[in-house]
Scaffold this motif. Structure first.
Motif, PDB file in Angstrom:
ATOM      1  N   LYS A  77       0.843  -1.196   0.000  1.00 30.22           N
ATOM      2  CA  LYS A  77       0.000   0.000   0.000  1.00 30.22           C
ATOM      3  C   LYS A  77       0.880   1.247   0.000  1.00 30.22           C
ATOM      4  O   LYS A  77       1.681   1.429   0.914  1.00 30.22           O
ATOM      5  CB  LYS A  77      -0.908   0.016   1.240  1.00 30.22           C
ATOM      6  CG  LYS A  77      -2.024  -1.015   1.185  1.00 30.22           C
ATOM      7  CD  LYS A  77      -2.865  -0.984   2.452  1.00 30.22           C
ATOM      8  CE  LYS A  77      -3.651   0.315   2.567  1.00 30.22           C
ATOM      9  NZ  LYS A  77      -4.516   0.308   3.800  1.00 30.22           N
ATOM     10  N   ASN A 126       1.069   5.474  -0.327  1.00 28.38           N
ATOM     11  CA  ASN A 126       0.379   6.754  -0.302  1.00 28.38           C
ATOM     12  C   ASN A 126       1.233   7.784  -1.027  1.00 28.38           C
ATOM     13  O   ASN A 126       2.393   7.990  -0.682  1.00 28.38           O
ATOM     14  CB  ASN A 126       0.147   7.204   1.150  1.00 28.38           C
ATOM     15  CG  ASN A 126      -0.583   8.538   1.217  1.00 28.38           C
ATOM     16  OD1 ASN A 126      -0.015   9.579   0.900  1.00 28.38           O
ATOM     17  ND2 ASN A 126      -1.831   8.499   1.618  1.00 28.38           N
ATOM     18  N   THR A 143      -2.819   5.201  -3.182  1.00 31.18           N
ATOM     19  CA  THR A 143      -3.755   6.248  -2.775  1.00 31.18           C
ATOM     20  C   THR A 143      -3.170   7.605  -3.144  1.00 31.18           C
ATOM     21  O   THR A 143      -2.038   7.920  -2.774  1.00 31.18           O
ATOM     22  CB  THR A 143      -3.997   6.202  -1.252  1.00 31.18           C
ATOM     23  OG1 THR A 143      -4.574   4.949  -0.904  1.00 31.18           O
ATOM     24  CG2 THR A 143      -4.937   7.327  -0.821  1.00 31.18           C
ATOM     25  N   GLU A 179      -3.289  11.451  -2.566  1.00 26.62           N
ATOM     26  CA  GLU A 179      -3.760  12.234  -1.434  1.00 26.62           C
ATOM     27  C   GLU A 179      -3.301  13.679  -1.479  1.00 26.62           C
ATOM     28  O   GLU A 179      -2.202  13.992  -1.914  1.00 26.62           O
ATOM     29  CB  GLU A 179      -3.286  11.564  -0.124  1.00 26.62           C
ATOM     30  CG  GLU A 179      -3.758  12.259   1.127  1.00 26.62           C
ATOM     31  CD  GLU A 179      -3.926  11.297   2.292  1.00 26.62           C
ATOM     32  OE1 GLU A 179      -4.166  10.090   2.056  1.00 26.62           O
ATOM     33  OE2 GLU A 179      -3.814  11.756   3.445  1.00 26.62           O
ATOM     34  N   SER A 183      -7.035  15.303   2.918  1.00 29.94           N
ATOM     35  CA  SER A 183      -6.894  15.338   4.374  1.00 29.94           C
ATOM     36  C   SER A 183      -6.783  16.778   4.826  1.00 29.94           C
ATOM     37  O   SER A 183      -6.059  17.566   4.226  1.00 29.94           O
ATOM     38  CB  SER A 183      -5.639  14.570   4.805  1.00 29.94           C
ATOM     39  OG  SER A 183      -5.884  13.195   4.780  1.00 29.94           O
ATOM     40  N   ARG A 241      -5.127  14.556  17.309  1.00 33.87           N
ATOM     41  CA  ARG A 241      -4.026  13.744  16.795  1.00 33.87           C
ATOM     42  C   ARG A 241      -2.650  14.333  17.148  1.00 33.87           C
ATOM     43  O   ARG A 241      -1.689  13.599  17.337  1.00 33.87           O
ATOM     44  CB  ARG A 241      -4.132  13.636  15.263  1.00 33.87           C
ATOM     45  CG  ARG A 241      -5.105  12.583  14.780  1.00 33.87           C
ATOM     46  CD  ARG A 241      -4.450  11.235  14.862  1.00 33.87           C
ATOM     47  NE  ARG A 241      -5.161  10.231  14.054  1.00 33.87           N
ATOM     48  CZ  ARG A 241      -5.165   8.938  14.345  1.00 33.87           C
ATOM     49  NH1 ARG A 241      -4.534   8.517  15.408  1.00 33.87           N
ATOM     50  NH2 ARG A 241      -5.796   8.091  13.579  1.00 33.87           N
ATOM     51  N   ASP A 296      -0.789   9.873  11.237  1.00 36.28           N
ATOM     52  CA  ASP A 296      -2.078   9.397  10.737  1.00 36.28           C
ATOM     53  C   ASP A 296      -1.880   8.495   9.505  1.00 36.28           C
ATOM     54  O   ASP A 296      -2.486   7.434   9.399  1.00 36.28           O
ATOM     55  CB  ASP A 296      -2.947  10.614  10.376  1.00 36.28           C
ATOM     56  CG  ASP A 296      -4.328  10.214   9.926  1.00 36.28           C
ATOM     57  OD1 ASP A 296      -5.105   9.727  10.767  1.00 36.28           O
ATOM     58  OD2 ASP A 296      -4.630  10.360   8.723  1.00 36.28           O
ATOM     59  N   LYS A 297      -1.005   8.907   8.613  1.00 33.25           N
ATOM     60  CA  LYS A 297      -0.759   8.099   7.412  1.00 33.25           C
ATOM     61  C   LYS A 297      -0.160   6.736   7.790  1.00 33.25           C
ATOM     62  O   LYS A 297      -0.550   5.710   7.248  1.00 33.25           O
ATOM     63  CB  LYS A 297       0.168   8.851   6.448  1.00 33.25           C
ATOM     64  CG  LYS A 297      -0.546   9.981   5.710  1.00 33.25           C
ATOM     65  CD  LYS A 297       0.182  10.372   4.434  1.00 33.25           C
ATOM     66  CE  LYS A 297       1.139  11.507   4.645  1.00 33.25           C
ATOM     67  NZ  LYS A 297       1.624  12.099   3.373  1.00 33.25           N
ATOM     68  N   HIS A 332      -0.609   5.210  10.540  1.00 33.66           N
ATOM     69  CA  HIS A 332      -1.664   4.432  11.189  1.00 33.66           C
ATOM     70  C   HIS A 332      -2.684   3.890  10.225  1.00 33.66           C
ATOM     71  O   HIS A 332      -3.388   2.926  10.536  1.00 33.66           O
ATOM     72  CB  HIS A 332      -2.358   5.274  12.275  1.00 33.66           C
ATOM     73  CG  HIS A 332      -1.705   5.121  13.596  1.00 33.66           C
ATOM     74  ND1 HIS A 332      -2.291   4.484  14.650  1.00 33.66           N
ATOM     75  CD2 HIS A 332      -0.467   5.475  14.004  1.00 33.66           C
ATOM     76  CE1 HIS A 332      -1.447   4.476  15.658  1.00 33.66           C
ATOM     77  NE2 HIS A 332      -0.337   5.074  15.301  1.00 33.66           N
ATOM     78  N   ARG A 333      -2.819   4.526   9.082  1.00 35.06           N
ATOM     79  CA  ARG A 333      -3.756   4.008   8.098  1.00 35.06           C
ATOM     80  C   ARG A 333      -3.199   2.779   7.378  1.00 35.06           C
ATOM     81  O   ARG A 333      -3.848   2.238   6.491  1.00 35.06           O
ATOM     82  CB  ARG A 333      -4.127   5.116   7.096  1.00 35.06           C
ATOM     83  CG  ARG A 333      -5.228   6.034   7.652  1.00 35.06           C
ATOM     84  CD  ARG A 333      -5.709   7.004   6.593  1.00 35.06           C
ATOM     85  NE  ARG A 333      -4.888   8.198   6.554  1.00 35.06           N
ATOM     86  CZ  ARG A 333      -4.691   8.943   5.454  1.00 35.06           C
ATOM     87  NH1 ARG A 333      -5.235   8.578   4.306  1.00 35.06           N
ATOM     88  NH2 ARG A 333      -3.949  10.017   5.516  1.00 35.06           N
TER      89      ARG A 333
END
Length: 580
Positions: A123, A125, A163, A165, A260, A270, A340-341, A343-344
């Motif tokens: 995955k 980003n 993804t 973003e 985002s 966060r 956050d990224k 954690h995704r």
RNA sequence: GGCCCCGUAGCUCAGGGGAUAGAGCGACCGCCUCCUAAGCGGUAGGUCAUAGGUUCGAAUCCUAUCGGGGCCGCCA
């Protein structure tokens, strides 16, 4: 089908067989064994450095290894000759049937030819553009947008789960400035003369926002203090700017998967979470920074701040996360956003920034390294400046003056296809000259045109053949008997086509979409050259008297067309079916 | 001062451990009775910034220097 990978597998198998036979010691690392096209085609079809790479660890002469390996490889019916050359290169010639099979594979796969599974299950980003929502996109953003989108498409083609973003900086002081600027336009819409003070955004693009504010609020906000209207107008204007940016991106054919918001991340708590996490790792402390070396700012004074120990993860100095008044620096929400990224669940992060953000690279890498325990690599691609020219004169851009050249200006003049291709014919870290006159020229001097023309020629051949009563649809071409395709020039073109799957993997691995553009140029050049050989040697023309022979030759052209089409697809450029 | 990027043919740029370093433009010489000449072929043009180092092998990796650009604590 990646012929280079297939032959490399054959080489590795042969080396393993040599180990089993006692010709090589056990436990050799073969990671550096490469099979690639030789620099000089006269050397053969493919070359391997296996003997030279393994000579030292094996404690053998390179030529001894090469000779043994050559004998084993020559026994495979795919290899016609295997010759030792130079310091220990092994030059291979492949059976024509292999090259013909490449044509078949390209026709069978169509635009999917060259797709790789190297990124399977990974995955990624790709964050790009992330322009402040304070105005339309300018030329610099355009390059970042094109680069990021093409990189994302390339990674997708190489099998990654991608993804796209956009990070909206909607929480800093710049959106307050936007709100104040919009407020002046709102006053203007109500018949008052706007006071665009120094530091506000003077651009005309805020005039419609002012009118929309009048629609919504009438005269109720006039002569009210800022505290009354700032938050509402900020939200309204930011939304309007973001819509404008989305429209600009759409002009280029760029579509984001995720937006985002800095504001949302800040509100979510966060930042505190991320900072506490880092604190738990012992990476947050209160302290003072050394003043920068060299020219000392006039108002420098030592202040105690909350600092992130980014030096523990490769940065040069520690970085402040809080100002001396206790509020967050810009860096703090960035930490939260990257946390956050992570954690995704992304396995790789890529950020595309303008070159002026170069100073942020090390601290962001430090953040991601710390917060992912080194699991997630972050690659930051910096795009250099675009210099615009028209009629030999440079175009200036200055956001402050409100006279900057926008993405819309460029796309309306040059078109999305041309803009995209030109911006990808340069490495991201090299400056780019964008000359409107040259870019729109319809000649071989213009790579966009040149590649498009090659594709159009293939389409033309297929049209002509069909008119002449020769079936040239993909199904027929795919079933054609290609043993006719034996001329050295035809095999040569097939070889170039065979490089495509390998090129995709190299470009994807390096995060370098420009390689696709350069490859397409080379492939187009080979096709044009082959086309012209038909002038002299009529036997090389695609359309012949015999339908079956024609179909074999047209299949070759179509295979080249398929690759051009796939490559342009990655770059986001429409393949032309005819030139006008 | 520190950090990052760049330095390859006259110009614009590829190549980023492998063999004789490539392309386009510009210059010069050629190719249409023929699928688009909107194209193709050829000639000329290089101490890969400099100096060391690593390596069997360096334009490519390392160090230093020179030159160009960018960035450098309460701007985003």
């Amino acid at each position: 089908m990646n012929l280079f990978a297939d032959i490399r597998a054959l080489v590795i198998d042969s080396l393993n067989a040599m180990v089993a036979a006692g010709d090589l010691p056990e436990g050799l690392d073969m990671a550096n064994v490469a099979v690639e096209p030789p620099r000089d085609a006269a050397h053969g079809d493919m070359a391997t450095n296996a003997a030279m790479v393994l000579a030292k660890p094996a404690g053998l002469q390179p030529r001894v290894i090469a000779e043994t390996l050559a004998a084993r490889l020559a026994a495979d019916d795919r290899i016609v000759t295997a010759e030792v050359a130079g310091p220990g290169f092994l030059n291979l010639r492949l059976a024509p049937a292999l090259w013909q099979a490449v044509v078949n594979a390209a026709l069978a796969a169509g635009r999917d030819f060259g797709r790789s599974d190297m990124g399977k299950g990974i995955k990624v980003n790709v964050e790009f553009v992330s322009a402040n929502p304070t105005g339309p996109m300018h030329v610099g953003h355009t390059r970042g947008a094109v680069f990021g989108d093409a990189l994302a498409a390339l990674l997708d083609f190489a099998g990654h789960e991608v993804t796209r973003e956009y990070y909206i900086n909607d929480a800093g002081a710049q959106v307050d400035v936007l709100a104040r600027s919009a407020y002046e336009r709102y006053r203007e819409a109500n018949g008052l003369s706007p006071e665009i003070a120094e530091g506000l955004y003077p651009g005309d693009y805020l005039i419609p926002v002012g009118e929309a504010l009048k629609e919504k609020y009438g005269t109720t906000l006039l002569d009210k203090p800022e505290s009354v209207w700032l938050a509402d107008i900020r939200e309204f204007a930011t939304a309007a700017m973001l819509q404008m940016i989305r429209d600009d991106l759409a002009l280029l054919g760029v579509r984001m998967d995720v937006f985002s918001s800095e504001k949302a991340i800040t509100a979510s708590g966060r930042i505190e979470e991320a900072i506490e996490t880092l604190r738990g790792m012992g990476l947050i402390y209160d302290g003072t920074l050394e003043p920068p070396k060299g020219k000392l700012p006039e108002d420098w004074e030592e202040r105690e701040q909350t600092l992130f120990r980014s030096t523990a993860h490769g940065d040069d100095v520690d970085r402040p996360v809080k100002k001396s008044d206790g509020s967050w620096t810009y860096f703090a929400p960035d930490i939260a956003y990257h946390w956050d990224k992570v954690h995704r669940g992304f396995d790789q992060l890529i950020n595309v920034f303008g070159a002026d953000h170069g100073g942020y690279v090390k601290r962001l890498k430090a953040v991601v390294s710390a917060l992912s325990n080194g699991r997630v690599p972050l690659d930051i691609k910096l795009t250099q400046l675009v210099k615009l020219y028209k009629n030999g004169e440079p175009f200036k851009m200055s956001k402050r003056a409100g006279t900057f050249v926008t993405l819309r200006d460029v796309v309306e003049q040059a078109g999305a296809d041309v803009t995209r291709f030109v911006m990808l014919t340069r490495k991201n870290d090299a400056p780019l000259d964008f000359d409107f006159d040259k870019v729109l020229e319809q000649s071989k001097d213009n790579p966009v045109f040149y590649v498009q023309y090659a594709h159009a020629r293939v389409c033309s051949v297929i049209r002509k053949a069909t008119e002449a009563g020769i079936a040239a649809d993909d199904a027929t071409l795919g079933a054609a008997d290609l043993t006719e395709l034996a001329h050295e020039a035809e095999i040569g073109l097939a070889k170039k086509i065979a490089e495509w799957p390998r090129l995709v993997e190299i470009a994807a691995r390096g995060h370098e979409p420009h390689r696709v553009a350069f490859y397409l140029y080379e492939l187009a050049s080979d096709l044009h050259a082959h086309w012209n050989r038909g002038n002299e040697e009529t036997g090389l023309r695609f359309i012949q008297d015999d339908a079956a022979v024609s179909q074999a030759k047209i299949a070759l052209a179509r295979a080249a067309g398929v690759v051009i089409s796939a490559g342009l697809g990655i770059l986001g450029v429409t393949p032309a079916e005819e030139m006008r």
